[in-house]
Design an enzyme around this catalytic site. Structure first.
Site, mmCIF file in Angstrom:
data_model
loop_
_atom_site.group_PDB
_atom_site.id
_atom_site.type_symbol
_atom_site.label_atom_id
_atom_site.label_comp_id
_atom_site.label_asym_id
_atom_site.label_seq_id
_atom_site.Cartn_x
_atom_site.Cartn_y
_atom_site.Cartn_z
ATOM 1 N N LYS A 47 -54.681 -28.538 5.943
ATOM 2 C CA LYS A 47 -55.167 -27.150 6.012
ATOM 3 C C LYS A 47 -55.309 -26.762 7.487
ATOM 4 O O LYS A 47 -55.809 -27.550 8.292
ATOM 5 C CB LYS A 47 -56.520 -27.057 5.307
ATOM 6 C CG LYS A 47 -57.234 -25.724 5.461
ATOM 7 C CD LYS A 47 -56.636 -24.673 4.571
ATOM 8 C CE LYS A 47 -57.185 -23.281 4.891
ATOM 9 N NZ LYS A 47 -56.397 -22.219 4.227
ATOM 10 N N CYS A 132 -50.586 -16.639 9.778
ATOM 11 C CA CYS A 132 -51.551 -16.371 8.712
ATOM 12 C C CYS A 132 -51.698 -14.860 8.533
ATOM 13 O O CYS A 132 -52.050 -14.156 9.478
ATOM 14 C CB CYS A 132 -52.915 -16.989 9.012
ATOM 15 S SG CYS A 132 -54.062 -16.673 7.659
HETATM 16 C C1 FMN Z 1 -54.313 -20.858 -1.214
HETATM 17 C C2 FMN Z 1 -53.353 -20.988 -0.074
HETATM 18 C C3 FMN Z 1 -53.810 -21.385 1.163
HETATM 19 C C4 FMN Z 1 -52.935 -21.498 2.241
HETATM 20 N N1 FMN Z 1 -53.406 -21.901 3.463
HETATM 21 C C5 FMN Z 1 -52.549 -22.046 4.498
HETATM 22 C C6 FMN Z 1 -53.008 -22.506 5.756
HETATM 23 O O1 FMN Z 1 -54.183 -22.821 5.963
HETATM 24 N N2 FMN Z 1 -52.101 -22.626 6.767
HETATM 25 C C7 FMN Z 1 -50.770 -22.320 6.604
HETATM 26 O O2 FMN Z 1 -49.989 -22.454 7.551
HETATM 27 N N3 FMN Z 1 -50.300 -21.906 5.402
HETATM 28 C C8 FMN Z 1 -51.152 -21.762 4.365
HETATM 29 N N4 FMN Z 1 -50.686 -21.351 3.152
HETATM 30 C C9 FMN Z 1 -49.238 -21.067 2.993
HETATM 31 C C10 FMN Z 1 -48.493 -22.256 2.396
HETATM 32 O O3 FMN Z 1 -48.571 -23.374 3.226
HETATM 33 C C11 FMN Z 1 -47.008 -21.913 2.135
HETATM 34 O O4 FMN Z 1 -46.348 -21.729 3.384
HETATM 35 C C12 FMN Z 1 -46.835 -20.648 1.300
HETATM 36 O O5 FMN Z 1 -47.785 -20.619 0.255
HETATM 37 C C13 FMN Z 1 -45.430 -20.491 0.704
HETATM 38 O O6 FMN Z 1 -45.059 -21.620 -0.049
HETATM 39 P P1 FMN Z 1 -45.294 -21.735 -1.665
HETATM 40 O O7 FMN Z 1 -44.669 -20.525 -2.286
HETATM 41 O O8 FMN Z 1 -44.629 -23.026 -2.015
HETATM 42 O O9 FMN Z 1 -46.771 -21.780 -1.863
HETATM 43 C C14 FMN Z 1 -51.552 -21.213 2.070
HETATM 44 C C15 FMN Z 1 -51.095 -20.830 0.791
HETATM 45 C C16 FMN Z 1 -51.959 -20.712 -0.275
HETATM 46 C C17 FMN Z 1 -51.413 -20.299 -1.615
#
Ligand code: FMN
Length: 321
Positions: A47, A132
């Protein structure tokens, strides 16, 4: 049939396989350790950590959408001191390859984080969260300036020899321009992409389902969008690009690998199926073996041959790298 060699390289870092747990979706690796052995993943991206602990945004900060979810967590995290003292040793004790995600409102804050964590032997690489969508300061909008990205990476580059991965936002006019700026600043790799800014309306109340009005959309809905952004980056730079966005299954992961991504992150899928990341590792291995290939590169080469032999559909996308 022997198991294929799934090893990939990201700069100086060798990974056992190309499937990574995405930042913010796998806790600190220990919460899910009873379901997924983090040592079996290519890496766990932690995270995003900031210098001071953050409580995150007020609720509601999660909303489901037809084929994904919106989140507006707002970088809730334990802060640098606890991350270093508690989270890194715990995850390291589980045998995980750790990529630490760092986030900052300024280049100076990122430098403080990197300066403090660079010497941690358990941390193999850093992902810098330039993307972010859910914070007021230092979020995706701030980091869409190509010169700022390049200068910041250049200053971070001086602080560590470990791989630096720049994670980009998709909500920009030209992701290729930002990718090139990151490469020029000395990034070893890119992650394309973070979530897409999105809005969900509750007709019963006339309100947004997210307290901060918009959230970041992730999950199946964004896979074609993420693939397009990832492909644009692959075409624009020579450094490796890690795919992220909507990969839920091994087939999804293979699509990213096919277009030239060196590795793939699994995010939202872990909320639906806690074992998802491991399923993807196993599924990718099985698919590569079933194709008669003994490595990711050999599988890509076989796909290239298939593209050359086929005259159906659009242009061949299989990257030559
Ligand atoms: C609940 C949640 C929290 C996330 N927190 C972070 C984070 O702290 N830092 C970050 O770089 N990406 C964060 N992301 C983004 C994910 O790492 C990822 O890049 C994004 O969700 C797209 O991929 P996915 O469709 O497989 O989830 C977060 C995503 C979700 C859903």
């Amino acid at each position: 049939m022997s198991a294929p060699d799934l090893r990939v390289r990201i700069g100086s870092l060798g990974l056992a396989n190309p499937v990574l747990a995405a930042s913010g979706t796998f806790g600190y690796g220990d919460e899910l350790a009873h379901v997924v052995d983090p040592a079996r993943l290519g890496a766990v991206i932690t995270k995003t950590v900031t210098v001071a602990p953050r409580p995150g945004n007020p609720a509601p900060r999660i909303a489901e959408s037809a084929a994904g979810m919106l989140n507006s967590i707002g970088l809730e995290n334990v802060g640098l001191a606890r991350f270093r003292a508690e989270k890194v040793p715990k995850l390291a004790s589980l045998g995980a390859t750790i990529v630490a995600s760092i986030g900052g409102e300024t280049a100076d804050e990122l430098a403080t984080l990197l300066g403090t964590l660079a010497g941690e032997p358990a941390i193999a690489a850093f992902e810098v969260n330039f993307s972010c969508p859910n914070v007021n300061e230092g979020g995706a909008r701030y980091w869409t300036d190509a010169r700022r990205l390049e200068h910041t990476l250049r200053s971070l580059r001086r602080l560590t020899d470990k791989p630096l991965v720049a994670k980009l936002s998709p909500d920009v006019t030209s992701i290729a321009e930002l990718a090139v700026a990151c490469e020029a600043g000395g990034a070893d790799a890119l992650t394309a992409v973070n979530t897409f800014v999105a809005l969900s309306v509750d007709l019963a109340t006339g309100r947004s389902r997210i307290n901060r009005v918009t959230g970041g959309l992730s999950g199946a809905a964004i896979k074609p969008l993420a693939l397009a952004r990832c492909y644009e980056c692959v075409q624009a730079v020579r450094i490796p690009v890690i795919g992220s966005g909507g990969a839920l299954t091994a087939r999804d992961a293979l699509e990213f690998l096919a277009i030239g991504a060196v590795a793939v992150q699994i995010g939202t899928a872990s909320f639906v199926r806690p074992r998802a990341v491991l399923d993807v590792v196993e599924g990718v291995a099985a698919a590569i073996a079933a194709a008669g290939a003994d490595s990711v590169a050999a599988w890509r080469a076989s796909l290239r041959l298939a593209a050359e032999a086929s005259h159906a559909g659009g242009p061949a996308l299989v990257a030559s790298r």
